[in-house]
Write a protein that holds these residues in place. Structure first.
Motif, PDB file in Angstrom:
ATOM      1  N   VAL A  98      51.692  26.328  37.878  1.00  0.00           N
ATOM      2  CA  VAL A  98      52.195  26.293  39.247  1.00  0.00           C
ATOM      3  C   VAL A  98      50.993  26.323  40.184  1.00  0.00           C
ATOM      4  O   VAL A  98      50.235  27.276  40.204  1.00  0.00           O
ATOM      5  N   ASP A  99      50.876  25.244  40.947  1.00  0.00           N
ATOM      6  CA  ASP A  99      49.676  25.014  41.740  1.00  0.00           C
ATOM      7  C   ASP A  99      49.328  26.113  42.732  1.00  0.00           C
ATOM      8  O   ASP A  99      48.174  26.475  42.871  1.00  0.00           O
ATOM      9  N   ALA A 103      45.661  32.295  38.921  1.00  0.00           N
ATOM     10  CA  ALA A 103      45.565  32.241  37.466  1.00  0.00           C
ATOM     11  C   ALA A 103      46.399  33.356  36.843  1.00  0.00           C
ATOM     12  O   ALA A 103      47.215  33.122  35.959  1.00  0.00           O
ATOM     13  N   ALA A 104      46.203  34.590  37.340  1.00  0.00           N
ATOM     14  CA  ALA A 104      46.893  35.740  36.766  1.00  0.00           C
ATOM     15  C   ALA A 104      48.406  35.581  36.890  1.00  0.00           C
ATOM     16  O   ALA A 104      49.152  35.839  35.947  1.00  0.00           O
ATOM     17  N   GLU A 105      48.848  35.121  38.039  1.00  0.00           N
ATOM     18  CA  GLU A 105      50.296  34.957  38.240  1.00  0.00           C
ATOM     19  C   GLU A 105      50.859  33.916  37.286  1.00  0.00           C
ATOM     20  O   GLU A 105      51.942  34.087  36.734  1.00  0.00           O
ATOM     21  N   ASN A 106      50.108  32.836  37.087  1.00  0.00           N
ATOM     22  CA  ASN A 106      50.554  31.820  36.146  1.00  0.00           C
ATOM     23  C   ASN A 106      50.631  32.372  34.733  1.00  0.00           C
ATOM     24  O   ASN A 106      51.509  32.010  33.964  1.00  0.00           O
ATOM     25  N   ILE A 107      49.702  33.247  34.419  1.00  0.00           N
ATOM     26  CA  ILE A 107      49.634  33.764  33.057  1.00  0.00           C
ATOM     27  C   ILE A 107      50.832  34.647  32.736  1.00  0.00           C
ATOM     28  O   ILE A 107      51.397  34.577  31.655  1.00  0.00           O
ATOM     29  N   VAL A 108      51.264  35.462  33.701  1.00  0.00           N
ATOM     30  CA  VAL A 108      52.398  36.345  33.396  1.00  0.00           C
ATOM     31  C   VAL A 108      53.740  35.710  33.712  1.00  0.00           C
ATOM     32  O   VAL A 108      54.778  36.231  33.320  1.00  0.00           O
ATOM     33  N   LEU A 109      53.718  34.594  34.405  1.00  0.00           N
ATOM     34  CA  LEU A 109      54.955  33.942  34.809  1.00  0.00           C
ATOM     35  C   LEU A 109      55.876  33.755  33.607  1.00  0.00           C
ATOM     36  O   LEU A 109      55.494  33.179  32.606  1.00  0.00           O
ATOM     37  N   GLY A 110      57.096  34.283  33.722  1.00  0.00           N
ATOM     38  CA  GLY A 110      58.058  34.054  32.654  1.00  0.00           C
ATOM     39  C   GLY A 110      57.955  35.024  31.495  1.00  0.00           C
ATOM     40  O   GLY A 110      58.789  35.022  30.611  1.00  0.00           O
ATOM     41  N   THR A 111      56.952  35.890  31.490  1.00  0.00           N
ATOM     42  CA  THR A 111      56.902  36.883  30.416  1.00  0.00           C
ATOM     43  C   THR A 111      57.744  38.073  30.832  1.00  0.00           C
ATOM     44  O   THR A 111      57.984  38.291  32.009  1.00  0.00           O
ATOM     45  N   LYS A 112      58.150  38.833  29.830  1.00  0.00           N
ATOM     46  CA  LYS A 112      59.034  39.933  30.169  1.00  0.00           C
ATOM     47  C   LYS A 112      58.323  41.283  30.114  1.00  0.00           C
ATOM     48  O   LYS A 112      58.939  42.313  29.959  1.00  0.00           O
ATOM     49  N   THR A 113      57.017  41.223  30.272  1.00  0.00           N
ATOM     50  CA  THR A 113      56.274  42.474  30.263  1.00  0.00           C
ATOM     51  C   THR A 113      56.655  43.284  31.490  1.00  0.00           C
ATOM     52  O   THR A 113      57.025  42.737  32.513  1.00  0.00           O
ATOM     53  N   ASN A 139      42.102  35.731  40.068  1.00  0.00           N
ATOM     54  CA  ASN A 139      42.684  35.626  41.400  1.00  0.00           C
ATOM     55  C   ASN A 139      42.558  34.248  42.025  1.00  0.00           C
ATOM     56  O   ASN A 139      43.079  33.990  43.106  1.00  0.00           O
ATOM     57  N   LYS A 140      41.869  33.356  41.324  1.00  0.00           N
ATOM     58  CA  LYS A 140      41.684  32.022  41.879  1.00  0.00           C
ATOM     59  C   LYS A 140      42.999  31.229  41.792  1.00  0.00           C
ATOM     60  O   LYS A 140      43.727  31.324  40.813  1.00  0.00           O
ATOM     61  N   LYS A 141      43.269  30.488  42.860  1.00  0.00           N
ATOM     62  CA  LYS A 141      44.493  29.679  42.867  1.00  0.00           C
ATOM     63  C   LYS A 141      44.279  28.411  42.043  1.00  0.00           C
ATOM     64  O   LYS A 141      43.188  27.848  41.994  1.00  0.00           O
ATOM     65  N   ILE A 142      45.371  27.952  41.419  1.00  0.00           N
ATOM     66  CA  ILE A 142      45.263  26.791  40.533  1.00  0.00           C
ATOM     67  C   ILE A 142      44.766  25.556  41.289  1.00  0.00           C
ATOM     68  O   ILE A 142      43.954  24.783  40.784  1.00  0.00           O
ATOM     69  N   TYR A 143      45.244  25.390  42.536  1.00  0.00           N
ATOM     70  CA  TYR A 143      44.842  24.171  43.252  1.00  0.00           C
ATOM     71  C   TYR A 143      43.356  24.129  43.579  1.00  0.00           C
ATOM     72  O   TYR A 143      42.818  23.081  43.931  1.00  0.00           O
ATOM     73  N   ASP A 144      42.703  25.269  43.466  1.00  0.00           N
ATOM     74  CA  ASP A 144      41.258  25.292  43.696  1.00  0.00           C
ATOM     75  C   ASP A 144      40.459  25.042  42.422  1.00  0.00           C
ATOM     76  O   ASP A 144      39.236  25.149  42.412  1.00  0.00           O
ATOM     77  N   MET A 145      41.163  24.792  41.320  1.00  0.00           N
ATOM     78  CA  MET A 145      40.470  24.769  40.031  1.00  0.00           C
ATOM     79  C   MET A 145      40.148  23.367  39.552  1.00  0.00           C
ATOM     80  O   MET A 145      40.854  22.413  39.845  1.00  0.00           O
ATOM     81  N   SER A 146      39.083  23.259  38.779  1.00  0.00           N
ATOM     82  CA  SER A 146      38.758  22.001  38.125  1.00  0.00           C
ATOM     83  C   SER A 146      39.647  21.865  36.894  1.00  0.00           C
ATOM     84  O   SER A 146      40.321  22.806  36.490  1.00  0.00           O
ATOM     85  N   VAL A 147      39.642  20.677  36.309  1.00  0.00           N
ATOM     86  CA  VAL A 147      40.480  20.442  35.137  1.00  0.00           C
ATOM     87  C   VAL A 147      40.151  21.427  34.023  1.00  0.00           C
ATOM     88  O   VAL A 147      41.038  21.972  33.372  1.00  0.00           O
ATOM     89  N   SER A 148      38.875  21.655  33.839  1.00  0.00           N
ATOM     90  CA  SER A 148      38.471  22.527  32.752  1.00  0.00           C
ATOM     91  C   SER A 148      38.929  23.967  32.991  1.00  0.00           C
ATOM     92  O   SER A 148      39.354  24.662  32.074  1.00  0.00           O
ATOM     93  N   GLU A 149      38.860  24.408  34.237  1.00  0.00           N
ATOM     94  CA  GLU A 149      39.343  25.758  34.549  1.00  0.00           C
ATOM     95  C   GLU A 149      40.839  25.883  34.293  1.00  0.00           C
ATOM     96  O   GLU A 149      41.320  26.879  33.763  1.00  0.00           O
ATOM     97  N   LYS A 150      41.569  24.830  34.680  1.00  0.00           N
ATOM     98  CA  LYS A 150      43.018  24.847  34.455  1.00  0.00           C
ATOM     99  C   LYS A 150      43.313  24.962  32.973  1.00  0.00           C
ATOM    100  O   LYS A 150      44.209  25.688  32.551  1.00  0.00           O
TER     101      LYS A 150
END
Ligand SMILES: Nc1ncnc2c1ncn2[C@@H]1O[C@H](COP(=O)(O)OP(=O)(O)O)[C@@H](O)[C@H]1O
Ligand SMILES: [Mg+2]
Lengths: 512, 362
Positions: A98-99, A103-113, A139-150
């Motif tokens: 999700v753009d 990063a952290a939010e994307n990582i936990v998104l949908g987990t039930k922790t 804390n970096k937003k996905i839209y600020d990331m390079s392909v490799s970071e994504k």
């Protein structure tokens, strides 16, 4: 084999897997094993069914028949969640992040922790990344990331969910060589800890470098599984293609005329006002292939777009047969016979309409040229059929949406259409990005064929070996500037590599 | 439905997006949707003490049972079809025009001006002028959000939605102010149109049905075979690709929205001059919103739009009929409509997702 199974050494075992889409058989009776603590490379031409097979492991598709064993247990995987519960995580060709989340939010998104504070979460993620030598800023937003970071975020995402079996679908297709090296270090570390990795790649040197075993798919069937150490690039290519392939690229001699295109002091700024091209000068003659080398983001995209009329030119001129075409609309430039095809990182990008079939995509740049208010589909359909024949495009039919084709076939459609329009100038960026060897050679042959017809070709590439073998001259871009233009048969890879990083080797002689 | 072994702590079922689609399945699911809707509606009717079969039969009879009821149903279908076609044009381009309601009203206002103040013109000239100005007015009204979207990338959903209310208040203002009928004894309403300004009635329904029937194939051909229709599809998919192909994206957006608004405007003229014979503030009466559901259910396919519009008209006309026949209250009839609609829409979900029931863990 029997013994391994008893010992529970196999992380994954696929038996007799079949999968069809309509009349296309994507996987035919496939047996595949992945051991604990190994890296298995999955090799095969575009459309041979690699992604489909892996999608069945990760719960995107379900097999028509066959069985799947994970750590010796027979399982049924219906959803990506099922796959994760079994410890299988897949990094897709197209990332699913999700753009506008971090990063952290994307990582936990949908987990039930349980809910945890953002700082605690960031700490957990950091720990995990540190362990595997992954480098991410939570804390970096996905839209600020390079392909490799994504990609790194995708990897951490599945690791965070406890994946022990990692599937990577063409992860290096969009990475620079340095980034690929880093990725290999990470998966090697994972393997050493007893995890299993399946990696799909077309780059044989990568297969040789990183994998323990290789399984080769051809036309939906698994034709062989070999130990990497006991194999060679030649053998693997032959297994993959089904016949011996000559791995050298031709560079035919042609008669080179006066310049078709002259670029004079070209300057371009992007939307944010950053100077992307500075004082670029070069010319392009008919019957030659001018290669463009440079690290990603050195101005390649802006150059292509400026030539195609898609990017506002701030300074300078683009002379087409001595006539300045700066300020012409894209439509006018297409009509002049300047064709541009750019294969972006997501491959479909802007050259093709994903939901349309080949027929409608053939029409994209020429539909206006027919008379009357209606599009003429039947000639386009014939063209599409001819292209399928000529380039061996694997597709159920001319009306199947191109988004359903595998990456290589999509690119053949794109480049095939551009060539079909019989341009005078052919600008092509990354045309073999992610292509298998056989398809890549088909593309090189096509380009050479055009060159011999007298087309002026600008080839923006990534692979220096290919640039050196295929092109007549090589222009090196660095930070929006032309570092040098060199005769391809008079330079080495190292010299170009240096130029690409902004340094000027002294002993290079000017051939401009 | 599929079963998989359920792992502890897992929910009872899972939802999975369907990546492969099949036309036969779509058809079966849609038939099932109608059956389920009728069953649920039937259950509701039995609760009220009615025999559902009798009621359904009556609904059908009420909408298509006689020449007169069929004429009434067709009258409902006309604006719905034209508006849904207008919606389809815009939606194909992924331009979320939810303002056909307002565009219809504005078209009706423009036509009404000529009906009220140029009523002495010859019939044919007057009607043609009314049709023309309604198209232009509706088109221009649709052009405004398109211009802002093309120029400043504003959100068209919000703009078209708000434009509906502006149009609605404009009629109310005209009705109570400048266009108030002095002969209505102080009652705020607009005068009835002169005979010249009313549409003729071939086969007992105003001329609009012929327009609607013509519009369906025209829009189909336009979208499927014309260059402009092709451009709409490309722009809808990716503006970047459209620019690359040499299309002018702002031009395509504005042209398409002019057509979309123009169609809706024409529907407004047909409704005012053909059905209402005056201008009221219910000239659109929510048709613009219903049209969105119609277009969506029809998958933006013009032929299907015609079919779905008839189904909607059947619900509405039949609903009215059973109210008077069986003394079912208006609200109960609305609930019935709601139940049926809910099921039909809910089943669309099953076309896009599949549900997997988890077996109990062992
Ligand atoms: N969803 C789909 N619908 C129809 N055909 C598909 C679909 N997915 C893949 N295919 C077809 O299956 C074959 C294998 O594709 P894929 O697994 O993507 O190949 P690879 O990853 O090896 O390049 C191709 O011919 C492709 O066109
Ligand atoms: Mg693939």
């Amino acid at each position: 084999m029997e013994k391994e199974q008893l010992n529970g050494l196999n992380a994954i075992e696929l038996k007799g897997i079949n999968k069809s889409f309509g009349s296309v058989v994507a996987n035919k009776n496939i047996d595949l094993t992945v051991r604990k603590g190994e890296i298995l490379a999955l090799l095969g031409e575009n459309g041979s069914g690699k992604t489909t097979l892996m999608n069945m492991l990760s719960g995107i598709y379900r097999p028509d028949s066959g069985s799947v064993f994970v750590y010796g247990q027979e399982v049924h995987i219906y959803t990506p969640q099922d796959a994760l519960n079994l410890g299988i995580g897949m990094i897709h060709q197209h990332y699913k992040l999700v753009d506008n989340l971090s990063a952290a939010e994307n990582i936990v998104l949908g987990t039930k922790t349980k809910k945890q504070s953002m700082s605690q979460l960031a700490k957990n993620i950091e720990q995990l990344s540190l362990h595997f030598g992954l480098n991410i800023d939570p804390n970096k937003k996905i839209y600020d990331m390079s392909v490799s970071e994504k990609q790194t975020v995708e990897i951490v995402k599945v690791l965070y969910r406890g994946a022990k079996i990692l599937v990577l679908d063409e992860p290096t297709a969009v990475l620079t060589p340095q980034e690929s090296k880093k990725l290999f270090a990470i998966i090697t570390k994972m393997k050493e800890e007893g995890n299993s990795i399946i990696i799909i790649t077309h780059k044989l040197n990568e297969v040789m470098e990183v994998s323990d075993r290789v399984s080769v798919l051809r036309k939906g069937e698994c034709v062989a599984t070999v130990e990497t150490k006991k194999s060679s690039a030649e053998q693997l290519t032959e297994l993959m293609v089904g016949r011996a392939v000559d791995l050298s690229i031709e560079r035919p001699e042609t008669f080179k005329s006066d310049p078709v295109l002259e670029i004079v002091r070209l300057g371009v700024r992007n939307d944010e006002g950053v100077e992307m091209l500075k004082d670029v000068n070069f010319d392009l003659r008919s019957g030659e292939i001018l290669g463009v080398a440079g690290v990603a983001g050195s101005g390649q995209k802006e150059l292509c777009e400026a030539l195609a009329g898609l990017q506002k030119v701030e300074k300078g001129a683009i002379l087409y047969y001595k006539e300045n075409i700066v300020g012409r609309t894209p439509d006018e430039i297409i009509r002049l016979g300047i064709s541009m095809s750019f294969v972006p990182e997501d491959r479909l990008g802007m050259g093709l309409v994903a939901s349309m079939g080949m027929t409608d995509n053939m029409l994209l740049k020429t539909y206006k040229q027919s008379r009357g208010g209606f599009v003429k589909r039947s000639p386009a359909r014939l063209k599409a059929k001819a292209l399928i024949e000529r380039l061996d495009i694997i597709t159920p039919g001319t009306e199947t949406p191109v988004s359903k084709l595998s990456g290589g076939n999509v690119q053949k459609v794109l480049l095939g259409r551009e060539i079909e329009s019989q341009p005078n100038v052919l600008i092509t960026a990354y045309p073999v990005r992610g292509l298998d060897i056989n398809s890549a050679y088909t593309i090189y042959d096509l380009l050479n064929e055009q060159k011999m017809k007298g087309v002026a070709i600008l080839f923006i590439g990534e692979d220096l070996d290919v640039l050196l073998e295929l092109c007549d001259r090589i222009m090196v871009l660095y930070d929006g500037q032309v570092q040098d233009i060199l005769q391809a048969d008079q330079v080495t890879k190292e010299q170009i590599g240096l130029l690409m990083t902004g340094q000027k080797p002294r002993e290079l002689k000017e051939v401009r | 439905m599929l079963k998989s072994r359920r792992i502890k702590g897992e929910p009872l079922f899972k939802i999975q997006r369907i990546e492969e689609e099949s036309p036969t399945k779509s058809f079966i699911v849609r038939v099932l949707a109608v059956l389920a809707a009728l069953t649920a509606g039937g259950f509701f009717l039995s609760l009220l003490g009615h025999n559902p079969l009798v009621i359904y039969q009556a609904m059908f009879k009420g909408s298509f049972g006689s020449v007169m009821s069929t004429q009434g149903t067709v009258k409902i279908v006309v604006p719905l079809v034209i508006n849904a076609l207008a919606v389809s044009l815009a939606f194909k381009m992924r331009f979320w025009n939810i303002g056909t309601e307002g565009q219809m009203i504005v078209g009706a206002i423009a036509a009404s001006y000529f009906a009220l103040f140029k009523g002495n013109w010859p019939h044919f000239l007057l009607i043609s002028t009314m049709a023309l100005v309604s198209i232009i007015a509706g088109g221009l009204y649709g052009l405004i959000p398109a211009y802002f979207k093309a120029r400043f990338s504003t959100n068209e959903t919000l703009l078209t939605l708000m434009a509906n209310y502006i149009a609605l208040y404009a009629v109310q203002y005209l009705k109570e102010g400048p266009w108030k009928d002095p002969g209505a004894k102080g009652f705020p309403q607009i005068a009835r149109f002169a005979q010249n300004a009313r549409l003729s009635m071939p086969l007992g329904v105003h001329f609009g049905w012929i327009i609607a029937l013509l519009a369906v194939p025209l829009v189909y051909i336009y979208l499927r075979y014309s260059k402009q229709g092709y451009e709409i599809a490309v722009v809808g998919e990716s503006e970047k690709t459209a620019t690359y192909a040499g299309m002018s994206v702002p031009k395509v957006i504005m042209r398409t929205m002019f057509l979309s608004g123009g169609l809706a405007g024409l529907a407004g003229m047909l409704q005012a001059s053909g059905a209402d014979r005056t201008l009221t503030d219910t000239v659109a009466g929510g048709v613009g919103f219903t049209a969105i559901i119609v277009a969506w259910l029809a998958n933006l396919n013009p032929a299907a739009v015609l079919l779905v519009s008839f189904l909607f008209a059947l619900l509405e006309k039949g609903g009215g009929y059973i109210q008077s026949m069986f003394k079912i209250s208006a609200s109960a009839a609305d609930v019935l409509q709601g139940i049926i609609l809910f099921f039909v829409l809910a089943f669309e979900f099953f076309l896009r997702y599949r549900i997997i029931i988890n077996k109990k863990g062992d």
